[in-house]
Scaffold this active site. Sequence first.
Site, short mmCIF file in Angstrom:
data_model
loop_
_atom_site.label_atom_id
_atom_site.label_comp_id
_atom_site.label_asym_id
_atom_site.label_seq_id
_atom_site.Cartn_x
_atom_site.Cartn_y
_atom_site.Cartn_z
N TRP A 56 0.80 -1.23 0.00
CA TRP A 56 0.00 0.00 0.00
C TRP A 56 0.83 1.28 0.00
CZ3 TRP A 56 -5.01 1.86 0.16
CH2 TRP A 56 -5.17 3.16 0.64
N MET A 57 0.42 2.26 -0.83
CA MET A 57 0.94 3.62 -0.68
C MET A 57 -0.20 4.62 -0.65
SD MET A 57 2.34 5.23 -4.29
CE MET A 57 2.43 6.83 -3.52
N ASP A 59 -0.12 9.21 0.34
CA ASP A 59 0.45 10.52 -0.02
C ASP A 59 1.93 10.52 -0.42
OD1 ASP A 59 -1.85 10.77 1.46
OD2 ASP A 59 -1.02 12.17 2.90
N GLN A 75 3.76 7.74 1.86
CA GLN A 75 3.10 6.98 2.92
C GLN A 75 3.06 5.52 2.46
OE1 GLN A 75 1.19 8.48 6.12
NE2 GLN A 75 3.29 9.01 5.62
N TRP A 83 -4.30 0.31 3.93
CA TRP A 83 -3.62 1.23 4.85
C TRP A 83 -3.32 0.51 6.16
CZ3 TRP A 83 -3.94 3.55 9.61
CH2 TRP A 83 -3.22 4.74 9.78
N PHE A 115 3.43 9.69 9.74
CA PHE A 115 2.46 10.24 8.80
C PHE A 115 3.15 11.24 7.85
CE2 PHE A 115 -2.13 9.63 10.58
CZ PHE A 115 -1.93 8.27 10.63
N SER A 116 2.32 11.94 7.08
CA SER A 116 2.86 12.78 6.00
C SER A 116 3.69 13.96 6.48
CB SER A 116 1.72 13.28 5.13
OG SER A 116 1.26 12.21 4.36
N ASP A 190 0.77 16.90 9.00
CA ASP A 190 1.25 17.10 7.63
C ASP A 190 2.13 18.34 7.46
OD1 ASP A 190 -0.34 14.88 7.33
OD2 ASP A 190 -1.96 15.91 6.28
N GLU A 241 -6.01 18.80 5.15
CA GLU A 241 -4.81 17.96 5.18
C GLU A 241 -3.77 18.49 4.19
OE1 GLU A 241 -6.54 13.64 6.50
OE2 GLU A 241 -6.58 13.98 4.36
N TRP A 326 -9.90 8.66 -0.87
CA TRP A 326 -10.16 7.85 0.33
C TRP A 326 -11.51 7.13 0.28
CZ3 TRP A 326 -6.58 6.01 3.07
CH2 TRP A 326 -5.41 6.72 3.34
C1 FRU Z 1 -3.85 12.32 3.69
C2 FRU Z 1 -3.56 11.75 5.06
C3 FRU Z 1 -2.69 12.70 5.87
C4 FRU Z 1 -2.01 11.78 6.82
C5 FRU Z 1 -1.79 10.54 5.99
C6 FRU Z 1 -1.85 9.25 6.77
O1 FRU Z 1 -4.20 11.37 2.75
O2 FRU Z 1 -4.77 11.45 5.73
O3 FRU Z 1 -3.43 13.74 6.48
O4 FRU Z 1 -0.81 12.31 7.31
O5 FRU Z 1 -2.78 10.55 4.99
O6 FRU Z 1 -1.47 8.18 5.99
#
Ligand code: FRU
Length: 521
Positions: A56-57, A59, A75, A83, A115-116, A190, A241, A326
């Site tokens: 999985w990938m 952001d 990610q 995820w 996270f991002s 983020d 985000e 999403w």
């Molecule tokens: C955006 C997000 C970010 C978060 C990341 C988690 O797609 O929800 O806000 O850091 O993905 O994987």
Amino acid sequence: MKLKKTLMPIVCILFASMACKEKQPEKIEDVAEEVRTEYYTEPYRPQFHFSPEENWMNDPNGLVYNDGVYHLFFQYYPEDIVWGPMHWGHAISSDMIHWAHKPIALFPDEHGLIFSGSAVLDEANTSGFGKEGNSPLVAIFTYHLMEGEKAGRTDFQTQGIAYSLDNGDTWTKYEGNPVIGNDGIKDFRDPKVFWNDKENVWTMLLVAGDHLQIWNSPDLKEWEKVSEFGKDQGAHGGVWECPDLFKLKVEGSEEEKWVLLISINPGAPNGGSGTQYFIGDFDGTTFTSDQKDNRWIDWGTDNYAGVTYNNVPGGDRIFIGWMSNWTYARDTPTEKWRSATTLPRKLALQKINGRYELINYPLSNLDKIITAGSKETVTIEGGANVEKTFENFNQSETKFLTSSKDFQITFKNKNDEQLILTSNGEKQLLRLDRSRSGKTDFQEDFGTTMQMPVTNLPNGEYEVRILIDRSSIEVFVNKGQYVMTAQIFPNEQYNTMEIKNTSQKSFELKDFGINLVKRIW
Ligand code: FRU
């Protein structure tokens, strides 16, 4: 040999800290020369977009250029195609078209999942992480502490940093992490950091639920909050985000404006996730915008969490997004990996009919993998159809110039699956209907028709460019003034294109060409 190929990524993950060299080519360019025919051939595998070898990938993260290398972190969950506990995956490129995979860069630790976030080159060694004239790359990311979330607390997202002294191969987390704590903001994440030459500080953009916070720091370690933006501006259908903020010159003038990108989920115009932008000014501490309408960088359903590169030579502003949404990201019908990035796109600002427009258009580097075929003028009488065939539209570029706004382009395959792009001049709309484009029933909201208002095209001829890569379509109107990116999952390659003139008058498509885009793997 086969066994080696399948085991290699696992070995890389296990021994990531030992810099898994065997898989890396000597030079990045070697990847381009050595295109392998049995690699990246699974159903729906993108041929000229980045996707991870497996799992999985989401952001793109830490987009930064340093010493000949464009880094793409992302990610990544290395154990499944859904995820899960987030790491930063890593790939590198010298042209942002061909990519070489690298071992995982950042692993979760006692402060949480990774996270991002972003990455900078700390050229002046403000952080003190550098050694003997070696400037560090510094990654700035969000820690997400699962235990805190499960316990129902609201302070489980904090910000951390890590540095690399070998151009991104290995990373050391800062022992003073987290560098920004949390006093009870549930969605606080983020970080996008850039060098702010108005104040001579590092500036961090952070999203806090429904708004943006701006923090400044002299050394990437001590941060002070200096302003907020957006509680009562822009779209608020979902949580904010992945912010980004940068300056662009308005083409053809000396005027400069600042552009703020904010991804929101849900609340995008065609459902689920999308990225809005604000045009305004930044004085070194505060961002302001008098924009009244909500603007979107891409009207398709599948361009989310996109951010831009730091430190690009020559100062170009280059954007990469996550090509999913999403709403159904976890359900798409791929088996070995899930998700890809958009094509890298150069951003520009234009003033068209008195209105600022953010333009996003593929890098000219892409042209070197496009086999330019012949061009022709296609004339279509009012109400008539023209049919074109091509062996594999699912790895193609279609491009033409026209002044018509009334046409319908349908890509079809042997199963009569259809992907339909309709331009309606009277309604000033472009529609992309993927309801019969192939597999759609894996999630109830996937098989939709998305639409984009096209209300500010300049008069006269404009370009339409369509790039299809196995499981995606990217439509660029007027060189990136209007853009739609969407995933598709046809059961067979499309091999026919029908172009219909939906007006009463004859029109011409000039410089019309259908070209093969070479695979990059
Ligand atoms: C955006 C997000 C970010 C978060 C990341 C988690 O797609 O929800 O806000 O850091 O993905 O994987």
